[in-house]
Design a protein around this motif. Structure first.
Motif, PDB file in Angstrom:
ATOM      1  N   GLU A   1       0.653  -1.274  -0.226  1.00 18.36           N
ATOM      2  CA  GLU A   1      -0.128  -0.021  -0.099  1.00 18.36           C
ATOM      3  C   GLU A   1       1.263   0.914   0.208  1.00 18.36           C
ATOM      4  O   GLU A   1       0.547   2.168  -1.065  1.00 18.36           O
ATOM      5  N   ARG A   2       1.952   1.005   0.812  1.00 16.03           N
ATOM      6  CA  ARG A   2       2.490   2.660   1.473  1.00 16.03           C
ATOM      7  C   ARG A   2       3.726   2.568  -0.379  1.00 16.03           C
ATOM      8  O   ARG A   2       3.908   4.014  -0.898  1.00 16.03           O
ATOM      9  N   VAL A   3       4.042   1.638  -0.810  1.00 16.68           N
ATOM     10  CA  VAL A   3       5.370   1.511  -1.694  1.00 16.68           C
ATOM     11  C   VAL A   3       4.547   2.235  -3.304  1.00 16.68           C
ATOM     12  O   VAL A   3       4.678   2.658  -3.542  1.00 16.68           O
ATOM     13  N   ALA A   4       3.115   1.437  -3.518  1.00 13.43           N
ATOM     14  CA  ALA A   4       2.696   2.136  -4.495  1.00 13.43           C
ATOM     15  C   ALA A   4       1.767   3.657  -4.419  1.00 13.43           C
ATOM     16  O   ALA A   4       2.234   4.002  -5.586  1.00 13.43           O
ATOM     17  N   ALA A   5       2.128   4.426  -3.593  1.00 15.21           N
ATOM     18  CA  ALA A   5       2.191   5.853  -3.499  1.00 15.21           C
ATOM     19  C   ALA A   5       2.943   6.578  -3.253  1.00 15.21           C
ATOM     20  O   ALA A   5       2.917   7.658  -3.209  1.00 15.21           O
ATOM     21  N   ALA A   6       4.208   6.072  -3.225  1.00 11.63           N
ATOM     22  CA  ALA A   6       5.271   6.311  -2.985  1.00 11.63           C
ATOM     23  C   ALA A   6       5.983   6.829  -4.504  1.00 11.63           C
ATOM     24  O   ALA A   6       5.889   6.026  -5.686  1.00 11.63           O
ATOM     25  N   HIS A   7       6.850   7.860  -4.657  1.00  9.75           N
ATOM     26  CA  HIS A   7       7.618   8.202  -5.823  1.00  9.75           C
ATOM     27  C   HIS A   7       8.964   8.031  -5.465  1.00  9.75           C
ATOM     28  O   HIS A   7       9.647   7.318  -6.611  1.00  9.75           O
ATOM     29  N   VAL A   8       9.717   7.356  -4.611  1.00  8.67           N
ATOM     30  CA  VAL A   8      10.712   6.685  -4.034  1.00  8.67           C
ATOM     31  C   VAL A   8      11.302   5.615  -2.634  1.00  8.67           C
ATOM     32  O   VAL A   8      10.386   6.183  -1.984  1.00  8.67           O
ATOM     33  N   VAL A   9      11.652   4.860  -3.324  1.00  5.79           N
ATOM     34  CA  VAL A   9      11.331   3.604  -2.290  1.00  5.79           C
ATOM     35  C   VAL A   9      13.043   2.864  -2.115  1.00  5.79           C
ATOM     36  O   VAL A   9      13.405   2.754  -3.449  1.00  5.79           O
TER      37      VAL A   9
ATOM     38  N   ALA B   1       3.712  -6.935  -9.176  1.00  5.84           N
ATOM     39  CA  ALA B   1       1.780  -6.425  -8.677  1.00  5.84           C
ATOM     40  C   ALA B   1       1.950  -4.724  -8.611  1.00  5.84           C
ATOM     41  O   ALA B   1       1.026  -3.874  -8.798  1.00  5.84           O
ATOM     42  N   ILE B   2       3.300  -4.767  -6.798  1.00  5.88           N
ATOM     43  CA  ILE B   2       2.640  -3.376  -6.011  1.00  5.88           C
ATOM     44  C   ILE B   2       3.336  -2.563  -7.586  1.00  5.88           C
ATOM     45  O   ILE B   2       3.097  -0.971  -7.643  1.00  5.88           O
ATOM     46  N   VAL B   3       4.524  -2.845  -8.421  1.00  6.02           N
ATOM     47  CA  VAL B   3       5.496  -2.198  -9.378  1.00  6.02           C
ATOM     48  C   VAL B   3       4.597  -1.259 -10.054  1.00  6.02           C
ATOM     49  O   VAL B   3       4.507  -0.304 -10.252  1.00  6.02           O
ATOM     50  N   GLU B   4       3.668  -2.439 -10.699  1.00  2.05           N
ATOM     51  CA  GLU B   4       2.288  -1.986 -12.086  1.00  2.05           C
ATOM     52  C   GLU B   4       2.005  -0.598 -10.768  1.00  2.05           C
ATOM     53  O   GLU B   4       0.918   0.030 -12.301  1.00  2.05           O
ATOM     54  N   ARG B   5       1.727  -0.566  -9.880  1.00  3.87           N
ATOM     55  CA  ARG B   5       0.591   0.050  -8.801  1.00  3.87           C
ATOM     56  C   ARG B   5       1.524   1.491  -8.909  1.00  3.87           C
ATOM     57  O   ARG B   5       0.509   2.921  -8.624  1.00  3.87           O
ATOM     58  N   MET B   6       2.356   1.210  -9.204  1.00  2.71           N
ATOM     59  CA  MET B   6       3.230   2.833  -8.907  1.00  2.71           C
ATOM     60  C   MET B   6       3.437   3.438  -9.648  1.00  2.71           C
ATOM     61  O   MET B   6       2.920   3.753 -10.883  1.00  2.71           O
TER      62      MET B   6
ATOM     63  N   ALA C   1      20.253  -5.495  -3.861  1.00  8.05           N
ATOM     64  CA  ALA C   1      20.860  -6.300  -5.268  1.00  8.05           C
ATOM     65  C   ALA C   1      21.952  -7.271  -5.560  1.00  8.05           C
ATOM     66  O   ALA C   1      21.335  -8.010  -5.918  1.00  8.05           O
ATOM     67  N   PRO C   2      22.651  -6.953  -4.546  1.00  7.98           N
ATOM     68  CA  PRO C   2      23.889  -8.398  -4.942  1.00  7.98           C
ATOM     69  C   PRO C   2      23.502  -8.992  -4.126  1.00  7.98           C
ATOM     70  O   PRO C   2      24.151 -10.673  -4.442  1.00  7.98           O
ATOM     71  N   GLU C   3      22.338  -9.627  -3.371  1.00  4.15           N
ATOM     72  CA  GLU C   3      21.570 -11.090  -3.260  1.00  4.15           C
ATOM     73  C   GLU C   3      20.249 -11.229  -3.601  1.00  4.15           C
ATOM     74  O   GLU C   3      19.339 -12.200  -3.065  1.00  4.15           O
ATOM     75  N   GLY C   4      20.047 -10.617  -4.504  1.00  3.82           N
ATOM     76  CA  GLY C   4      19.287 -10.918  -5.996  1.00  3.82           C
ATOM     77  C   GLY C   4      18.503  -9.756  -5.650  1.00  3.82           C
ATOM     78  O   GLY C   4      16.919  -9.364  -6.460  1.00  3.82           O
ATOM     79  N   GLY C   5      17.987  -9.017  -5.085  1.00  2.00           N
ATOM     80  CA  GLY C   5      17.293  -8.090  -5.133  1.00  2.00           C
ATOM     81  C   GLY C   5      15.364  -7.896  -3.557  1.00  2.00           C
ATOM     82  O   GLY C   5      15.569  -9.836  -3.678  1.00  2.00           O
ATOM     83  N   ASN C   6      15.083  -7.063  -3.099  1.00  2.00           N
ATOM     84  CA  ASN C   6      14.101  -6.648  -2.368  1.00  2.00           C
ATOM     85  C   ASN C   6      12.859  -6.644  -3.516  1.00  2.00           C
ATOM     86  O   ASN C   6      11.736  -7.183  -2.795  1.00  2.00           O
ATOM     87  N   CYS C   7      13.158  -6.399  -4.482  1.00  8.16           N
ATOM     88  CA  CYS C   7      11.947  -6.342  -5.674  1.00  8.16           C
ATOM     89  C   CYS C   7      12.515  -7.061  -6.683  1.00  8.16           C
ATOM     90  O   CYS C   7      13.179  -7.994  -7.157  1.00  8.16           O
ATOM     91  N   ALA C   8      11.250  -7.784  -6.955  1.00 11.11           N
ATOM     92  CA  ALA C   8      10.474  -9.075  -7.630  1.00 11.11           C
ATOM     93  C   ALA C   8      11.476  -8.671  -8.993  1.00 11.11           C
ATOM     94  O   ALA C   8      12.084  -9.216  -9.959  1.00 11.11           O
ATOM     95  N   LEU C   9      11.643  -7.158  -9.446  1.00  7.80           N
ATOM     96  CA  LEU C   9      11.573  -6.806 -10.440  1.00  7.80           C
ATOM     97  C   LEU C   9      13.220  -6.618 -10.837  1.00  7.80           C
ATOM     98  O   LEU C   9      14.028  -6.251 -11.836  1.00  7.80           O
ATOM     99  N   THR C  10      13.612  -6.172 -10.041  1.00  6.44           N
ATOM    100  CA  THR C  10      15.400  -5.904  -9.361  1.00  6.44           C
ATOM    101  C   THR C  10      15.877  -7.078 -10.673  1.00  6.44           C
ATOM    102  O   THR C  10      16.102  -8.554 -10.356  1.00  6.44           O
TER     103      THR C  10
END
Length: 173
Positions: free
Chosen positions: A39-47, A65-70, A81-90
């Motif tokens: 909810e918070r990420v979808a409304a943010a400009h920078v994460v 799906a959250i990235v798509e809502r941003m 990112a060095p360990e794969g990232g917290n974002c599924a699309l990283t």
């Protein structure tokens, strides 16, 4: 950063591990956290994502799906990112644009800081010098908060309260 806010996690279970790293949490806790974060990420400009678990791939906290809502033009800086990232699309080592959102997957972001820090410092010093000089001459306006805040002493008086306190004196107002 002005306006930046941490997202508080659900209180039922802690994710704090040793050395400032996260520890694994239950799937139920993770689902609650993902809903709140989503909810918070979808409304943010920078994460900025930072969650790492030693010896394991980074937990995926921001699904596609959250990235798509941003909003288009938003940015995700994935420090995990060095360990794969917290974002599924990283994509480690790459910058990716997905649904108009730029995802920075730098794997050694700290190595880029020194040159930017030097430029920022140089600009700050330049701005201060321009602020405290008029027509090439030093012009200290002690009523100005910026000027006064840079001075420890002036004309034999201690202006900086913590310095005065350490010396057992009172700062001049």
């Amino acid at each position: 950063s002005p306006g930046a806010k941490f997202i508080e996690r659900p209180a039922a279970e802690g994710g704090d591990g040793k050395g400032g790293y996260a520890k694994e949490v239950s799937q139920e806790f993770l689902a609650k956290q993902q809903q709140l974060v989503g909810e918070r990420v979808a409304a943010a400009h920078v994460v900025i994502c930072t969650a790492l678990v030693p010896g394991r791939p980074a937990p995926k906290l921001v699904p596609a799906a959250i990235v798509e809502r941003m909003r288009p033009g938003s940015v995700i800086v994935d420090l995990a990112a060095p360990e794969g990232g917290n974002c599924a699309l990283t994509q480690p080592g790459q910058d990716v644009v997905a649904s108009g959102v730029t995802i920075f997957g730098h794997t050694n972001l700290a190595a880029t800081v020194p040159s930017d820090a030097s430029v920022l410092y140089a600009r700050n010093v330049s701005a201060l010098l321009l602020h405290i000089t008029k027509k090439g001459e030093l012009a200290l306006d002690l009523e100005d908060d910026i000027t006064r805040g840079t001075l420890l002493t002036h004309a034999g008086e201690i202006l900086h309260a913590p310095t005065a306190e350490r010396l057992g004196k009172t700062a001049e107002s």
